[in-house]
Scaffold this motif. Structure first.
Motif, PDB file in Angstrom:
ATOM      1  N   HIS A  51       0.818  -1.202   0.000  1.00 14.01           N
ATOM      2  CA  HIS A  51       0.000   0.000   0.000  1.00 14.01           C
ATOM      3  C   HIS A  51       0.861   1.265   0.000  1.00 14.01           C
ATOM      4  O   HIS A  51       0.571   2.230  -0.721  1.00 14.01           O
ATOM      5  N   THR A  72      -8.310 -14.581  -0.372  1.00 14.49           N
ATOM      6  CA  THR A  72      -9.566 -14.801  -1.100  1.00 14.49           C
ATOM      7  C   THR A  72     -10.314 -16.006  -0.569  1.00 14.49           C
ATOM      8  O   THR A  72     -11.437 -16.284  -0.995  1.00 14.49           O
ATOM      9  N   SER A  89      -9.193  -7.638   5.312  1.00 11.89           N
ATOM     10  CA  SER A  89      -9.988  -7.567   4.085  1.00 11.89           C
ATOM     11  C   SER A  89     -10.149  -6.127   3.621  1.00 11.89           C
ATOM     12  O   SER A  89     -10.033  -5.827   2.433  1.00 11.89           O
ATOM     13  N   ASN A  90     -10.397  -5.245   4.542  1.00 15.83           N
ATOM     14  CA  ASN A  90     -10.538  -3.832   4.188  1.00 15.83           C
ATOM     15  C   ASN A  90      -9.227  -3.254   3.680  1.00 15.83           C
ATOM     16  O   ASN A  90      -9.199  -2.467   2.724  1.00 15.83           O
ATOM     17  N   SER A 136      -8.741  -4.342   0.159  1.00 12.78           N
ATOM     18  CA  SER A 136      -9.564  -3.606  -0.783  1.00 12.78           C
ATOM     19  C   SER A 136      -8.966  -2.234  -1.061  1.00 12.78           C
ATOM     20  O   SER A 136      -8.924  -1.771  -2.215  1.00 12.78           O
ATOM     21  N   ARG A 137      -8.487  -1.574   0.004  1.00 10.14           N
ATOM     22  CA  ARG A 137      -7.899  -0.248  -0.180  1.00 10.14           C
ATOM     23  C   ARG A 137      -6.577  -0.319  -0.934  1.00 10.14           C
ATOM     24  O   ARG A 137      -6.167   0.663  -1.548  1.00 10.14           O
ATOM     25  N   GLU A 192      -7.374   0.062  -4.508  1.00  4.93           N
ATOM     26  CA  GLU A 192      -7.888   1.409  -4.730  1.00  4.93           C
ATOM     27  C   GLU A 192      -6.738   2.410  -4.776  1.00  4.93           C
ATOM     28  O   GLU A 192      -6.785   3.393  -5.537  1.00  4.93           O
ATOM     29  N   LYS A 222      -9.085  -8.557  -9.031  1.00 11.75           N
ATOM     30  CA  LYS A 222      -8.243  -7.404  -8.734  1.00 11.75           C
ATOM     31  C   LYS A 222      -7.839  -6.656  -9.998  1.00 11.75           C
ATOM     32  O   LYS A 222      -7.596  -5.448  -9.957  1.00 11.75           O
ATOM     33  N   GLU A 254     -10.717  -4.363 -10.367  1.00  4.71           N
ATOM     34  CA  GLU A 254     -10.655  -3.245  -9.431  1.00  4.71           C
ATOM     35  C   GLU A 254      -9.586  -2.248  -9.841  1.00  4.71           C
ATOM     36  O   GLU A 254      -9.797  -1.026  -9.805  1.00  4.71           O
ATOM     37  N   THR A 255      -8.448  -2.758 -10.241  1.00  8.54           N
ATOM     38  CA  THR A 255      -7.352  -1.873 -10.639  1.00  8.54           C
ATOM     39  C   THR A 255      -7.735  -1.051 -11.866  1.00  8.54           C
ATOM     40  O   THR A 255      -7.455   0.156 -11.935  1.00  8.54           O
TER      41      THR A 255
END
Length: 1382
Positions: free
Chosen positions: A428, A449, A460-461, A464-465, A468, A510, A513-514
Motif C-alpha cells: 500500500h 480470497t 480484508s478492508n 480492498s484499499r 484502490e 483485482k 478493481e485496478t
C-alpha cells in the motif's frame, strides 16, 4: 629547516622551564608550516619519551596540539576548495601506503599522520614519521580517540568515501571477529555495543571500558538484546541517511532541471545546463555509494532478521523485525536493487503463510530462485532461513486453500497475520517501488480470497484499499502491478485445466478493481489488461471465463461512461481503444462469452448509442460476427441489438457505417437458426432502404466528402482506392451493397426467406431506383439482377426432387411445394418476373445504355430457359414475364424524372456486308421511339435517340426467342412414358397470347417465312393433349360448344394477323392464302383431331382421372369457330388477287367436303350443319368470282370438287341415327333443299360460264335426287316422311324448270335445257313404268301413298311439258317425239 629543528631540540632538553615553553611554542609554530610539520611531530614524540617529567608532559601536550593542527589545516583546506567538483578515484587496496596522490596536500599529511599513529599503536614501523622509534600504545590510542572524536566528518566524508574503504572494512571486520564465541563475554558485549553506537550515532562512539582493568559481569541475553537493537538501528540509520540524501539529490536535480528549462538567456541557459550536468554526476556518484552500502549489508541483515522473525514469540519484537524488513525492502526498491528487494519481500511473504503452504505458493513465482539461496558475507556462507515447520503460536484463522494447492485446511497464526499486515502495508505504501515483486506480494495475498478474509475483516478492508490506492502509483509501477496480476492469473488458469475445484479468481477480480480506479489513465494499461482478460475468456473452465468476461465487459462499459478529458466524442483514438476488446471477444468460441459480449453491446447501445461515433464499426462488427452455428440464443440477442440500431440510431451514426449496417442485416438473414429472424432482417433491409431514400441528399454529401478524403490519401500513398462496386459513386455503392445483400438472400436454402428477399429486392429497386446515377444501372443489371438470375436458374435446375414430408414441427406442406425443386420454382418465378418488370418500367433508363441490346439478349435467354423448364409454374411465369417486357412502356411519372437528361453515348452499330436472318432486309418503321420518351425529361435539350435498327432488332430478337420457345415446347417427344413432360394448356395459352403484343413491334417486317413459323407453332400448340387430372378444370363438357383459352388465343393471334394484313400495304395481302390454309387446317380438326406425335390419347368420357392418361381436346367448337372465321374472312377477301390465284375457294370446298360427306357420322351434328351453311355462304360469294375468272382457268379444278361435295352431301353414305326425330329429319331435309335451291339459282342459270362436265354431274345428281328413297330403319308410319319427298320434289322441279326454258340465247343455254328435258323425260318414264308394274303386282291392294303422289306429280309435269313443247316444237322436236312415245 633541519638545523632549526635540531637547535629547538637541544633547547627543549634544557631544564630551564621558560626556555622549554618557548621552545615548544616555536615547535607548534613550525608545525603550522606544512613543510616542517613532519619533523616537528617527530621531535615532539621523541621529547615525549625523555626522562624529564616536565618535558614529557609538555611534549605530550604539544603532540596533541600538533595532531589537532594537522587535521584543522585539512578542514580549512576543504573549506577553500568546497566549490570545486572533483572526480575522486577510489583506491583499490593499499598498494601504496606512503603516498596518496588523490588527496590534497593537507589532507595527505593528515592521512599519513593517522596512518602512522595506527602503525605505532600496532608496534609497527611508521611510514611517514621517519625517526620514530617508540611510542606507548596508551598514548597512541589516546591520540587516535581525540582525532576521531574531534573530526568525525573528516573520516566519514573524506577517508571513507575516497580512500579508507578497505580500512573501514578491516575495522568492522575486527569488530565482528570480537563477536566470535571464543572471545571473552565482555569483549563480545563491547563489540556489539560499539557496533550499535556506530549504527545509531557514530559521532558519539566511545569505548567506555578503557579505564577498566577487569572485565565486567555481562547479564544473560544482554548481548542478544544489544545485537537485536543494533540490527534495527542499523536499518534505521542506513535508511535515514540514504533516504535523506536521496531526497536532497532528487530535489536539487529537479530544481536545477526546471531552472535550466525556464531560463530565457542563452548564456545563463548554458550555465544552468552545466550545473544540471554536475548535479546529475553528483547524484550518480552518490547512488553508487548508497548501492554499495546496501549491497554490503543486506544479506547479513536478511539472514539475521529472518532468523529472529522465525524465533520471535513477542508481538512487539515481531512487529519491529517486520518493520525493519519492510524498510529494507522499500529502500532496496527505491534504489532499484531488485535482488535484495525481492529477497526481503520473499521473507515477509514466507512469514505470512504456513510453512509448507508458503513453500508451495512462493515456489511457483519468480522468487523460487531466492527461497533457500545462500549469500556470502565476509567470505562466510549465510543461508536464508525459511519459516520453521513447528508453530509455537496459536492459530487465529482457518480457511480453505486455493484450488492450486494440494494441502488441506489453511491455518494462520497471529504471526502470519502480522506478516500479512506488513505485506499489505508494504504494497500500500511502497507499491511504486515493488516492480516485479508485485507477483510475490499478490501470490501471497491471494490466500485472503479464501475463508480467511471473512474471519479477518480488517485485513480484508486493507486489501480492498490496496488496489484502490493503485491510482496513486506512477505509470511504470502500475504496469508492474498489472503484469503481476496477469502472471498470477495465468498460473490460476494453468492449474484450472482439468481441475474440478473452484478456480482462483483473485487475480481477475483485482484486475477489474485496478482498471476501474485507474480509468483516468486507462490508455496506459488498457492493452495488457484487456489482452489478458481476453485470454481468460477463452479458458475451458466456465467459472473462470465467466469472471473474465464479466470483468472485461464491466471495464468497457465503465470506460465509455467515464468522464474523460478530453471527452470521448473528441478523442476518437481512445474510443476505438476502449471498444476494440469488445470486438476481439468475437474470436472466442464459447457461447456464454459471446452472450456476455452481446449483452454488453446492448447495454452500450441503450446508454451510449447516441455518442458512439467512430466506434460504430466495432459495435456493428460484434453483431455481424455471430455465426450460424452459435446457437439461437446468441443470434436472438445479437439481432435484438441490430433492431435497436436500425430503429433508433441510423441518423446518429456516420454515413460511412451504413454499409456495415447493411452487411450485418444481410448476415442475419442468412442465419438458419430462426426463420423469423431471417424474415425480420429482410424487413430491416427494407427500412434501411427507406432511410436511404428519405435522407439521400445528406447521406450522399457526407459519403462524397469521405470519398474525396480517402482518394486524396490514396493518391498521397500512391495506391488505388479499392471499395466494392468501384467506380460507382459512393451513394450508389451503398445501394448496390443493399441490392447485393438482398440478392444473396434470394438464393437462401429456405423458401420463405427467398420469397421475402425477392419481393423486397424488386420493391426496393422499383421504389427507390430513381436515386441511382444513370451509369449505375449498368451495374444493377449485370452484377445484381443477371447474377441473381444465373444463381437462381442453376439452383432450380439442380434442386432435389425428393418429396418433403413436412416443413418442420406440425406444419404441413402443400403438394405444390413438397419438393425442393418446386420450392425453387417459386423463387425462379419471382426473380424472373421482377427482372422483367424492371426492364419494362425502367426501359427509358436502360435502353440508352451502350450494351442494352446484349442485356436484352441475356434476359431473353433467361426467359427462354425458364419457359422451356419442365416445371409448369416456371414455364408459365416465364411467358408472363415475356408478355410484360413486350408491353408498351408506361408514361414516366413525375417522381421518376431525373433533373437533367442523362448523357448517354450509344454506339451506332456498323453493318458489314449483307444482313441476314429473320426480320431483316425489311423496311424498318419506328414503333416505339426512345427519343420521345427521353424527351419527356426536359424540353430545353434535344432528346437523345438511339439507333432505330438496334431498337427494331431487339423486337426481332424477342420474336426469335418466342419462336424457339414455341417450337421446342410444342415439339412432340420421340418416346412417351409416365415422366414425359408435355406442356400445360395455360403455358400454351400464354405462349400464343404473347404473339399479338410481339407482332405489333415486328409487323412491318413480318413475311411469309415468319407466318409459316407461326402456323407451325399454332398447329402444334392446339394439338397438345391434356392430362386426365387437369381435364375437369380445362375441358368443357363435350356437348358444350365452348372454346378453351388456348383455342381462343390461337384464333385471336390469327385475327390480329389478318386485321393487320387487311389494313397493311398491298404486299402483305399475299399472306391471306396462308391464313386460310391455317384456318382450314383447324377446320379439319372437327372430324379428324390432330395427333400429338405417337402419344395415345383417350376421349374425355373414357379418361380416368386418377391415372396418368392423356385426354384429347374437344376440337369441334374450335373447328367450327375456325370455319366461321374462314367464311367471314373469305367474304372480305374473295376478290383479292392472292385469294383467287391460290385457289382458296377450292381449298375451302375441299375442306368442307369431309364433314359434309360424313354428315351423320360427324362427331358433332352441328359440324356438318355449319359446314353446309358455310358452303352456301362461301359459294354465294365465290361463284360470282369464279364466273368472273372463268376464262382464266383458275377455277377449273374447283368445279369437279364442288360437284363431288354436292354429291357426297346430298347422297351421303352415313345413316341417320335411330333416335333422330321426325322434326329433326325434316329440318335436315330442308338443308338439302337449300343446296338444290343454290344449284338452281347460282349454278344452272350461268351454265354458259360453267364446264359441261360439271353441268352433267349436276343434272345426274338432280335426277338421282328426284327419285324417292327410304331408309330400312323407318317405320311404316314414318316412311312417307323419311323418303325426303320435299327434296325429291325440289330436284324434279329444278329439272322441270330448266326443261321449260324458252329464252335460249346461247348454245350453252340450249344445251342445259335439252339435258334437263332429257333427264326429266327419262325420269318420268321410269316412274310410269314402275307404277304400272307395281299396280299389276299389287292386285286389289292399294299402292303406297307416296307412289300415288309421285305418279300424279309426274303426270302433271308431263302435261305441262307437252304444252311447253308445243310452243317450241321446231327447237325441241326430238324431246317432243320422246314425250309422245312416252
Amino acid at each position: 629547516m633541519q638545523s632549526d629543528l635540531r637547535a629547538l631540540s637541544l633547547e627543549c632538553k634544557k631544564k630551564f622551564p621558560p626556555v622549554k615553553e618557548v621552545s615548544f611554542g616555536r615547535l607548534r609554530e613550525k608545525a603550522r608550516c606544512r613543510n616542517e610539520v613532519r619533523g616537528a611531530i617527530v621531535l615532539c614524540f621523541r621529547l615525549h619519551f625523555t626522562k624529564d617529567n616536565i618535558t614529557n608532559n609538555t611534549a605530550a601536550a604539544t603532540v596533541r596540539q600538533v595532531v589537532t593542527v594537522v587535521f584543522e589545516r585539512m578542514v580549512a583546506e576543504d573549506e577553500r576548495h568546497r566549490d570545486v567538483v572533483e572526480q575522486p578515484v577510489l583506491v583499490q587496496g593499499n598498494s601504496n601506503r606512503r603516498s596518496v596522490s588523490t588527496l590534497k596536500p593537507c589532507a595527505k599529511d593528515a592521512y599519513m599522520l593517522f596512518q602512522d599513529l595506527c602503525q605505532l599503536v600496532n608496534a609497527d614501523a611508521p611510514y611517514w614519521l621517519v625517526g620514530m622509534t617508540e611510542m606507548t600504545r596508551t598514548f597512541g590510542l589516546e591520540l587516535l580517540e581525540s582525532v576521531l572524536n574531534d573530526f568525525p566528518q573528516v573520516f566519514l566524508q573524506i577517508f571513507f568515501k575516497r580512500v579508507n574503504v578497505t580500512e573501514c572494512e578491516i575495522f568492522l571486520s575486527l569488530l565482528v571477529k570480537f563477536l566470535d564465541a571464543d572471545k571473552p563475554q565482555w569483549l563480545r558485549a563491547v563489540a556489539v555495543e560499539s557496533i550499535h553506537r556506530l549504527c545509531v550515532q557514530p559521532q558519539l562512539l566511545s569505548l567506555e571500558m578503557l579505564d577498566k582493568v577487569e572485565p565486567p559481569t555481562i547479564p544473560e541475553g544482554y548481548a542478544m538484546s544489544v545485537a537485536f537493537h543494533c540490527l534495527l538501528d542499523l536499518v534505521r540509520g542506513i535508511t535515514t541517511m540514504i533516504e535523506g540524501e536521496l531526497g536532497e539529490v532528487e530535489t536539487e536535480c529537479q530544481t536545477t532541471t526546471t531552472e535550466a528549462v525556464s531560463s530565457p538567456a542563452q548564456s545563463s541557459e548554458q550555465q544552468e545546463l552545466q550545473s544540471t550536468s554536475d548535479q546529475m554526476d553528483k547524484a550518480i556518484v552518490s547512488r553508487a555509494v548508497w548501492e554499495e552500502m546496501v549491497n554490503a549489508c543486506w544479506c547479513g541483515l536478511l539472514a539475521a532478521l529472518s532468523l529472529l522473525l522465525d524465533a520471535s514469540t513477542d508481538e512487539a519484537a515481531t512487529e519491529n523485525i517486520l518493520k525493519a524488513e519492510l524498510t529494507m525492502a522499500a529502500l532496496c526498491g527505491r534504489l532499484g536493487l531488485v535482488t535484495s528487494r525481492d529477497a526481503f519481500i520473499t521473507a515477509i511473504c514466507k512469514g505470512s503463510l504456513p510453512p509448507h503452504y508458503a513453500l508451495t505458493v512462493l515456489n511457483t513465482t519468480t522468487a523460487a530462485t531466492l527461497s533457500n539461496k545462500s549469500y556470502s558475507i565476509q567470505g562466510q556462507s549465510v543461508m536464508m532461513i525459511s519459516p520453521s515447520s513447528e508453530s509455537h503460536q496459536q492459530v487465529v484463522a482457518v480457511g480453505q486453500p486455493l484450488a492450486v494447492q494440494p494441502q488441506g485446511t489453511v491455518m494462520l497464526t497471529s504471526k502470519n497475520i502480522q506478516c500479512m499486515r506488513t505485506l499489505l502495508n508494504l504494497a500500500h505504501c511502497h507499491g511504486a517501488v515493488l516492480g516485479t515483486s508485485w507477483q510475490l506480494v499478490l501470490a501471497t495475498l491471494q490466500v485472503l480470497t479464501t475463508a480467511v478474509m471473512t474471519d479477518l475483516p480488517v485485513i480484508s478492508n486493507i486489501l480492498s484499499r490496496l488496489f484502490e490506492s493503485s491510482q496513486y502509483l506512477d505509470d511504470v509501477s502500475l504496469h508492474h502491478l498489472i503484469n503481476a496480476l496477469c502472471s498470477l492469473s495465468l498460473e490460476a488458469m494453468d492449474m484450472a485445466y482439468g481441475n474440478n475445484k473452484e478456480p482462483s479468481l483473485f487475480a481477475v477480480a483485482k484486475l477489474l478493481e485496478t482498471g476501474l480506479v485507474n480509468m483516468h489513465r486507462i490508455e496506459i494499461l488498457w492493452r495488457p489488461l484487456t489482452g489478458h482478460l481476453l485470454e481468460v475468456c477463452q479458458h475451458p473452465n466456465s467459472r473462470m471465463r465467466e469472471w473474465g468476461a464479466e470483468a472485461l465487459t464491466s471495464l468497457i462499459k465503465a470506460g465509455l461512461t467515464f468522464n474523460h478529458d478530453p471527452p470521448l466524442s473528441q478523442n476518437q483514438r481512445l474510443q476505438l481503444l476502449l471498444l476494440n476488446p469488445l470486438k476481439e471477444m468475437s474470436s472466442v468460441n464459447h457461447p456464454d462469452i459471446r452472450l456476455k459480449q452481446l449483452e454488453c453491446v446492448l447495454q452500450i447501445l441503450q446508454s451510449q448509442g447516441d455518442s458512439l461515433g467512430p466506434g460504430w464499426p466495432l459495435v456493428l462488427g460484434v453483431m455481424g460476427a455471430i455465426r450460424n452455428d452459435q446457437g439461437e440464443s446468441l443470434i436472438r440477442t445479437a439481432f435484438q441489438c441490430l433492431q435497436l440500431v436500425v430503429t433508433d440510431f441510423l441518423p446518429t451514426m456516420p454515413c460511412t457505417c451504413l454499409q456495415i449496417v447493411v452487411d450485418v442485416a444481410g448476415s442475419f438473414g442468412l442465419h438458419n437458426q430462426e426463420l423469423n429472424i431471417s424474415l425480420t432482417s429482410i424487413g430491416l433491409l427494407w427500412n434501411i432502404s427507406d432511410y436511404f431514400f428519405q435522407r439521400g441528399e445528406t447521406i450522399e454529401k457526407e459519403l462524397n466528402n469521405e470519398e474525396a478524403a480517402q482518394q486524396k490519401q490514396a493518391e498521397e500513398k500512391g495506391v488505388v482506392l479499392n471499395r466494392p462496386f468501384h467506380p460507382a459513386p459512393p451513394f450508389d455503392c451503398l445501394w448496390l451493397c443493399l441490392y447485393a445483400k438482398l440478392g444473396e438472400l434470394c438464393v437462401d436454402p429456405r423458401p420463405a426467406v427467398r420469397k421475402s428477399a425477392g419481393q423486397t429486392l424488386f420493391s426496393t429497386i422499383g421504389a427507390h431506383g430513381t436515386l441511382l446515377q444513370h451509369s449505375t444501372w449498368h451495374t444493377v443489371i449485370w452484377k445484381v439482377l443477371f447474377h441473381l438470375l444465373d444463381r437462381v436458374r442453376e439452383s432450380s435446375t439442380t434442386a432435389d426432387k425428393e418429396k418433403i414430408e413436412s416443413g418442420g414441427g406440425n406444419i404441413l406442406i402443400h403438394h405444390s411445394r413438397d419438393t425442393a425443386e418446386k420450392q425453387w420454382a417459386e423463387t425462379w418465378v419471382l426473380t424472373l418476373a421482377g427482372v422483367a418488370r424492371i426492364f419494362n418500367t425502367r426501359r427509358y433508363l436502360l435502353q440508352p445504355l451502350g450494351d442494352f441490346s446484349r442485356a436484352w439478349d441475356v434476359l431473353l435467354d433467361h426467359i427462354q430457359s425458364a419457359a422451356l423448364s419442365k416445371n409448369n409454374e416456371v414455364s408459365l411465369a416465364a411467358l408472363k414475364s415475356f408478355q410484360e417486357i413486350l408491353q408498351i412502356v408506361t408514361p414516366v411519372r413525375d417522381s421518376d424524372k431525373p433533373e437533367t437528361p442523362p448523357a448517354v453515348h450509344v454506339p451506332v452499330p456498323v453493318l458489314l456486308g449483307s444482313i441476314s436472318g429473320p426480320g431483316l432486309n425489311r423496311p424498318f418503321v419506328r414503333t416505339d421511339s426512345i427519343g420521345e420518351r427521353l424527351g419527356r425529361y426536359s424540353s430545353s435539350e434535344p432528346p437523345i435517340v438511339t439507333d432505330e435498327l438496334e431498337d427494331l432488332n431487339l423486337w426481332w430478337a424477342a420474336w426469335n426467342t418466342w419462336y424457339r420457345v414455341g417450337s421446342e415446347s410444342t415439339k412432340p417427344p420421340i418416346t412417351f412414358d409416365k415422366l414425359t413432360f408435355i406442356p400445360s394448356q395455360p403455358f400454351l395459352t400464354a405462349l400464343i397470347q404473347i404473339f399479338p403484343a410481339l407482332y405489333q413491334h415486328i409487323k412491318t417486317g413480318f413475311n411469309m417465312d415468319d407466318l409459316q413459323k407461326l402456323g407451325v407453332i399454332l398447329h402444334s400448340a392446339v394439338s397438345v393433349p391434356i392430362s386426365s387430372d387437369a381435364s375437369p378444370f380445362i375441358l368443357p363438357s363435350y356437348t358444350e360448344a365452348v372454346l378453351t383459352s388456348l383455342q381462343e388465343a390461337v384464333l385471336t393471334a390469327l385475327d390480329v394477323l389478318q386485321k393487320a394484313i387487311c389494313i397493311g400495304p398491298e404486299n402483305m395481302q399475299i399472306m391471306y392464302p396462308a391464313i386460310f390454309d391455317q384456318l382450314l387446317a383447324f377446320v379439319e380438326f372437327s372430324c379428324k383431331p390432330p395427333q400429338y406425335g405417337q402419344l395415345e390419347t383417350k376421349h374425355i368420357a373414357n379418361a380416368k382421372y386418377n391415372q396418368a392418361e392423356w385426354v384429347a381436346l374437344n376440337y369441334v367448337p374450335f373447328a367450327e369457330r375456325s370455319l366461321e372465321v374462314v367464311v367471314d374472312l373469305y367474304q372480305k377477301t374473295a376478290c383479292h388477287k392472292a385469294v383467287v390465284n391460290e385457289k382458296v375457294l377450292q381449298n375451302i370446298i375441299k375442306t368442307l367436303r369431309v364433314p359434309l360427306s360424313l354428315k351423320y357420322s360427324c362427331p358433332s351434328e352441328s359440324t356438318w350443319k355449319l359446314a353446309v351453311s358455310s358452303l352456301l355462304k362461301v359459294l354465294s360469294i365465290g361463284l360470282p368470282v369464279a364466273r368472273q375468272h372463268a376464262s382464266s382457268g383458275k377455277f377449273d379444278s374447283m368445279w369437279p370438287e364442288l360437284a363431288n361435295t354436292f354429291e357426297d352431301f346430298l347422297f351421303t353414305k352415313s345413316i341417320p341415327p335411330d333416335n333422330l326425330s321426325i322434326q329433326e329429319f325434316q329440318r335436315n331435309e330442308s338443308i338439302d333443299v337449300e343446296v338444290v335451291q343454290l344449284i338452281s339459282t347460282e349454278i344452272l342459270p350461268y351454265a354458259n360460264f360453267i364446264p359441261k362436265e360439271f353441268v352433267g354431274q349436276i343434272m345426274t345428281m338432280l335426277n338421282k335426287g328426284s327419285i324417292h328413297s327410304q331408309s330400312s330403319s323407318f317405320t311404316e308410319a314414318e316412311i312417307d316422311i323419311r323418303l325426303r319427298e320435299e327434296f325429291s320434289k325440289m330436284c324434279f322441279e329444278t329439272l322441270l324448270q330448266f326443261s321449260f326454258s324458252n329464252k335460249v340465247t346461247t348454245p350453252q343455254e340450249g344445251y342445259i335445257s335439252r339435258m334437263a328435258l332429257s333427264v326429266l323425260l327419262k325420269r318420268s318414264q321410269d316412274v310410269l313404268h314402275r307404277y304400272i308394274e307395281d299396280e299389276r303386282l299389287s292386285g286389289k291392294c292399294p299402292l303406297p301413298r307416296q307412289q300415288v303422289t309421285e305418279i300424279i306429280f309426274v303426270l302433271k309435269a308431263v302435261s305441262t311439258l307437252i304444252d311447253s313443247l308445243k310452243k317450241t316444237q321446231p327447237e325441241n322436236g326430238e324431246q317432243f317425239l320422246f314425250l309422245v312415245n312416252l
